[in-house]
Write a protein that holds these residues in place. Structure first.
Motif, PDB file in Angstrom:
ATOM      1  N   ASP A  33       0.848  -1.191   0.000  1.00  0.00           N
ATOM      2  CA  ASP A  33       0.000   0.000   0.000  1.00  0.00           C
ATOM      3  C   ASP A  33       0.889   1.249   0.000  1.00  0.00           C
ATOM      4  OD1 ASP A  33      -1.317   2.278   1.538  1.00  0.00           O
ATOM      5  OD2 ASP A  33      -3.034   0.940   1.258  1.00  0.00           O
ATOM      6  N   ASP A  34       0.723   2.104  -1.007  1.00  0.00           N
ATOM      7  CA  ASP A  34       1.568   3.296  -1.132  1.00  0.00           C
ATOM      8  C   ASP A  34       1.504   4.207   0.083  1.00  0.00           C
ATOM      9  OD1 ASP A  34       2.561   2.548  -3.594  1.00  0.00           O
ATOM     10  OD2 ASP A  34       1.931   4.382  -4.622  1.00  0.00           O
ATOM     11  N   LYS A  35       0.347   4.331   0.694  1.00  0.00           N
ATOM     12  CA  LYS A  35       0.221   5.214   1.861  1.00  0.00           C
ATOM     13  C   LYS A  35       1.117   4.730   2.998  1.00  0.00           C
ATOM     14  CE  LYS A  35      -3.300   7.276   4.909  1.00  0.00           C
ATOM     15  NZ  LYS A  35      -2.302   8.029   5.579  1.00  0.00           N
ATOM     16  N   ILE A  36       1.107   3.428   3.247  1.00  0.00           N
ATOM     17  CA  ILE A  36       1.930   2.860   4.321  1.00  0.00           C
ATOM     18  C   ILE A  36       3.404   2.871   3.921  1.00  0.00           C
ATOM     19  CG2 ILE A  36       2.330   0.821   5.772  1.00  0.00           C
ATOM     20  CD1 ILE A  36      -0.688   0.158   5.284  1.00  0.00           C
ATOM     21  N   LEU A  37       3.690   2.601   2.651  1.00  0.00           N
ATOM     22  CA  LEU A  37       5.073   2.666   2.174  1.00  0.00           C
ATOM     23  C   LEU A  37       5.639   4.072   2.357  1.00  0.00           C
ATOM     24  CD1 LEU A  37       4.798   0.496  -1.066  1.00  0.00           C
ATOM     25  CD2 LEU A  37       6.143  -0.056   0.982  1.00  0.00           C
ATOM     26  N   PHE A  38       4.804   5.076   2.105  1.00  0.00           N
ATOM     27  CA  PHE A  38       5.251   6.461   2.286  1.00  0.00           C
ATOM     28  C   PHE A  38       5.471   6.768   3.764  1.00  0.00           C
ATOM     29  CE2 PHE A  38       4.297  11.053   2.796  1.00  0.00           C
ATOM     30  CZ  PHE A  38       5.408  11.544   2.126  1.00  0.00           C
ATOM     31  N   ARG A  54       2.124  11.185  12.805  1.00  0.00           N
ATOM     32  CA  ARG A  54       0.898  11.035  11.999  1.00  0.00           C
ATOM     33  C   ARG A  54       0.045  12.293  12.061  1.00  0.00           C
ATOM     34  NH1 ARG A  54      -0.343   4.848  13.634  1.00  0.00           N
ATOM     35  NH2 ARG A  54       0.653   3.881  11.828  1.00  0.00           N
ATOM     36  N   LYS A  55      -0.111  12.821  13.254  1.00  0.00           N
ATOM     37  CA  LYS A  55      -0.931  14.026  13.422  1.00  0.00           C
ATOM     38  C   LYS A  55      -0.247  15.233  12.768  1.00  0.00           C
ATOM     39  CE  LYS A  55      -3.512  16.607  16.856  1.00  0.00           C
ATOM     40  NZ  LYS A  55      -3.676  16.966  18.235  1.00  0.00           N
ATOM     41  N   ALA A  56       1.039  15.402  13.032  1.00  0.00           N
ATOM     42  CA  ALA A  56       1.776  16.562  12.513  1.00  0.00           C
ATOM     43  C   ALA A  56       1.854  16.555  10.990  1.00  0.00           C
ATOM     44  CB  ALA A  56       3.183  16.590  13.109  1.00  0.00           C
ATOM     45  N   PHE A  57       1.981  15.367  10.404  1.00  0.00           N
ATOM     46  CA  PHE A  57       2.149  15.233   8.956  1.00  0.00           C
ATOM     47  C   PHE A  57       0.856  14.774   8.259  1.00  0.00           C
ATOM     48  CE2 PHE A  57       6.594  15.375  10.179  1.00  0.00           C
ATOM     49  CZ  PHE A  57       7.177  16.066   9.133  1.00  0.00           C
ATOM     50  N   ASP A  58      -0.283  15.259   8.748  1.00  0.00           N
ATOM     51  CA  ASP A  58      -1.574  15.010   8.092  1.00  0.00           C
ATOM     52  C   ASP A  58      -1.781  13.544   7.727  1.00  0.00           C
ATOM     53  OD1 ASP A  58      -2.791  17.749   7.821  1.00  0.00           O
ATOM     54  OD2 ASP A  58      -0.864  18.122   6.846  1.00  0.00           O
ATOM     55  N   ASP A  59      -1.504  12.657   8.683  1.00  0.00           N
ATOM     56  CA  ASP A  59      -1.672  11.213   8.487  1.00  0.00           C
ATOM     57  C   ASP A  59      -0.904  10.713   7.254  1.00  0.00           C
ATOM     58  OD1 ASP A  59      -2.645   8.784   9.455  1.00  0.00           O
ATOM     59  OD2 ASP A  59      -4.360   8.831   8.096  1.00  0.00           O
ATOM     60  N   PHE A  60       0.235  11.337   7.018  1.00  0.00           N
ATOM     61  CA  PHE A  60       1.141  10.980   5.918  1.00  0.00           C
ATOM     62  C   PHE A  60       0.455  11.043   4.545  1.00  0.00           C
ATOM     63  CE2 PHE A  60       3.108   9.044   9.672  1.00  0.00           C
ATOM     64  CZ  PHE A  60       4.341   9.694   9.625  1.00  0.00           C
ATOM     65  N   ASP A  61      -0.366  12.054   4.373  1.00  0.00           N
ATOM     66  CA  ASP A  61      -1.002  12.306   3.082  1.00  0.00           C
ATOM     67  C   ASP A  61       0.059  12.901   2.149  1.00  0.00           C
ATOM     68  OD1 ASP A  61      -2.302  13.692   0.912  1.00  0.00           O
ATOM     69  OD2 ASP A  61      -4.175  13.607   2.035  1.00  0.00           O
ATOM     70  N   VAL A  62       0.518  12.102   1.208  1.00  0.00           N
ATOM     71  CA  VAL A  62       1.644  12.491   0.351  1.00  0.00           C
ATOM     72  C   VAL A  62       1.359  13.761  -0.443  1.00  0.00           C
ATOM     73  CG1 VAL A  62       1.059  10.998  -1.615  1.00  0.00           C
ATOM     74  CG2 VAL A  62       3.448  11.597  -1.190  1.00  0.00           C
ATOM     75  N   GLN A  97       5.215   7.551  -8.457  1.00  0.00           N
ATOM     76  CA  GLN A  97       3.866   7.004  -8.621  1.00  0.00           C
ATOM     77  C   GLN A  97       3.365   7.234 -10.049  1.00  0.00           C
ATOM     78  OE1 GLN A  97       1.914   9.135  -5.324  1.00  0.00           O
ATOM     79  NE2 GLN A  97       1.425   7.141  -4.416  1.00  0.00           N
ATOM     80  N   LYS A  98       3.589   8.424 -10.560  1.00  0.00           N
ATOM     81  CA  LYS A  98       3.138   8.752 -11.923  1.00  0.00           C
ATOM     82  C   LYS A  98       3.893   7.942 -12.965  1.00  0.00           C
ATOM     83  CE  LYS A  98       1.336  13.284 -10.832  1.00  0.00           C
ATOM     84  NZ  LYS A  98       1.621  14.699 -10.660  1.00  0.00           N
ATOM     85  N   GLU A  99       5.188   7.760 -12.737  1.00  0.00           N
ATOM     86  CA  GLU A  99       6.024   7.032 -13.692  1.00  0.00           C
ATOM     87  C   GLU A  99       5.760   5.521 -13.687  1.00  0.00           C
ATOM     88  OE1 GLU A  99      10.767   6.069 -14.401  1.00  0.00           O
ATOM     89  OE2 GLU A  99      10.229   7.833 -13.222  1.00  0.00           O
ATOM     90  N   HIS A 100       5.508   4.959 -12.512  1.00  0.00           N
ATOM     91  CA  HIS A 100       5.393   3.502 -12.369  1.00  0.00           C
ATOM     92  C   HIS A 100       3.983   3.007 -12.035  1.00  0.00           C
ATOM     93  CE1 HIS A 100       9.734   2.611 -12.583  1.00  0.00           C
ATOM     94  NE2 HIS A 100       9.854   3.825 -12.084  1.00  0.00           N
ATOM     95  N   GLY A 101       3.030   3.915 -11.942  1.00  0.00           N
ATOM     96  CA  GLY A 101       1.665   3.514 -11.588  1.00  0.00           C
ATOM     97  C   GLY A 101       1.446   3.501 -10.089  1.00  0.00           C
ATOM     98  N   SER A 102       2.485   3.191  -9.343  1.00  0.00           N
ATOM     99  CA  SER A 102       2.468   3.258  -7.878  1.00  0.00           C
ATOM    100  C   SER A 102       3.915   3.185  -7.389  1.00  0.00           C
ATOM    101  CB  SER A 102       1.664   2.100  -7.263  1.00  0.00           C
ATOM    102  OG  SER A 102       2.338   0.873  -7.423  1.00  0.00           O
ATOM    103  N   PHE A 103       4.134   3.672  -6.179  1.00  0.00           N
ATOM    104  CA  PHE A 103       5.466   3.543  -5.586  1.00  0.00           C
ATOM    105  C   PHE A 103       5.738   2.070  -5.310  1.00  0.00           C
ATOM    106  CE2 PHE A 103       8.611   3.558  -2.168  1.00  0.00           C
ATOM    107  CZ  PHE A 103       9.561   4.432  -2.688  1.00  0.00           C
ATOM    108  N   SER A 104       4.692   1.344  -4.942  1.00  0.00           N
ATOM    109  CA  SER A 104       4.807  -0.086  -4.670  1.00  0.00           C
ATOM    110  C   SER A 104       5.383  -0.826  -5.882  1.00  0.00           C
ATOM    111  CB  SER A 104       3.445  -0.662  -4.290  1.00  0.00           C
ATOM    112  OG  SER A 104       3.533  -2.049  -4.041  1.00  0.00           O
ATOM    113  N   ASN A 105       4.852  -0.539  -7.074  1.00  0.00           N
ATOM    114  CA  ASN A 105       5.391  -1.179  -8.293  1.00  0.00           C
ATOM    115  C   ASN A 105       6.876  -0.915  -8.431  1.00  0.00           C
ATOM    116  OD1 ASN A 105       2.925  -2.200  -9.123  1.00  0.00           O
ATOM    117  ND2 ASN A 105       2.477  -0.472 -10.472  1.00  0.00           N
ATOM    118  N   TYR A 106       7.268   0.331  -8.181  1.00  0.00           N
ATOM    119  CA  TYR A 106       8.671   0.731  -8.314  1.00  0.00           C
ATOM    120  C   TYR A 106       9.549   0.000  -7.293  1.00  0.00           C
ATOM    121  CZ  TYR A 106      12.801   3.511  -7.226  1.00  0.00           C
ATOM    122  OH  TYR A 106      14.087   3.908  -6.932  1.00  0.00           O
ATOM    123  N   ILE A 107       9.231   0.145  -6.004  1.00  0.00           N
ATOM    124  CA  ILE A 107      10.122  -0.367  -4.957  1.00  0.00           C
ATOM    125  C   ILE A 107      10.176  -1.896  -4.946  1.00  0.00           C
ATOM    126  CG2 ILE A 107       8.542  -0.413  -2.962  1.00  0.00           C
ATOM    127  CD1 ILE A 107      12.096   1.067  -2.912  1.00  0.00           C
TER     128      ILE A 107
END
Length: 190
Positions: free
Chosen positions: A29-34, A59-67, A108-118
């Protein structure tokens, strides 16, 4: 009789819970990976337990890690973060969170998701190591060096080979639970 855990977590309830439920479990999941990427970059030079204890504050300070939100943080927001006692207030690390969010979105834009890339670095399947003594496990590997180099080329900060190897362990790209740990076998089948 309690289950045998990796010795690095024993004795701290928060650490044990993290070890038993999260560490080494493959994350796609990209959100958790981020989230893990940001937390690992803040961990550079510190202990992971320090970061875990501050995780909810992060999590609170960084808007629940909203990329998307983080990628557009204003100077005012950055200054607010630098005054937040609940997180690590390192100016370079706080600024790198914004830079890394922007670079993350590009991947994400280049690979469809960060997950695909990593995960492409391990053919989308976790590497199953046979660590007998965690103290003898590597801090870096040629693969973490390769990933680190590519991430830096793409503009990421605080992503040296040691940080990236810790990231790979955290998100389950490698299973470095000791072979005697009850999670070693469980994680290898997730």
């Amino acid at each position: 009789m309690s289950k045998k855990q990796c010795p690095w977590c024993v004795g701290d309830e928060l650490y044990e819970k993290y070890h038993d439920l999260e560490w080494g479990v493959p994350v796609f999941d990209d959100k958790i990976l981020f989230e893990f990427l940001i937390l690992e970059t803040f961990q550079a030079g510190l202990s992971w337990i320090t970061i875990l204890k501050k995780r909810e504050h992060f999590r609170k300070a960084f808007d629940d890690f909203d990329v998307e939100k983080i990628a557009h943080y204003s100077e005012e927001k950055i200054q607010e973060l630098l005054q937040n006692p609940g997180i690590i207030r390192n100016k370079l690390k706080v600024r790198s969170a914004v830079t890394n969010a922007q670079a993350f979105i590009k991947i994400q834009k280049e690979h469809g998701s960060f997950s695909n890339y990593i995960w492409s670095y391990v053919n989308h399947k976790a590497i199953q190591n046979t660590v007998k003594d965690y103290n003898k496990a590597p801090a870096t590997t040629p693969l973490s060096e390769k990933i680190s180099k590519d991430l830096k080329k793409r503009g990421f900060k605080f992503v040296g080979p040691t940080v990236i190897y810790a990231y790979m362990q955290a998100v389950g790209m490698v299973n470095d639970h000791e072979t005697s740990c009850f999670r070693h076998q469980e994680v290898s089948f997730t």
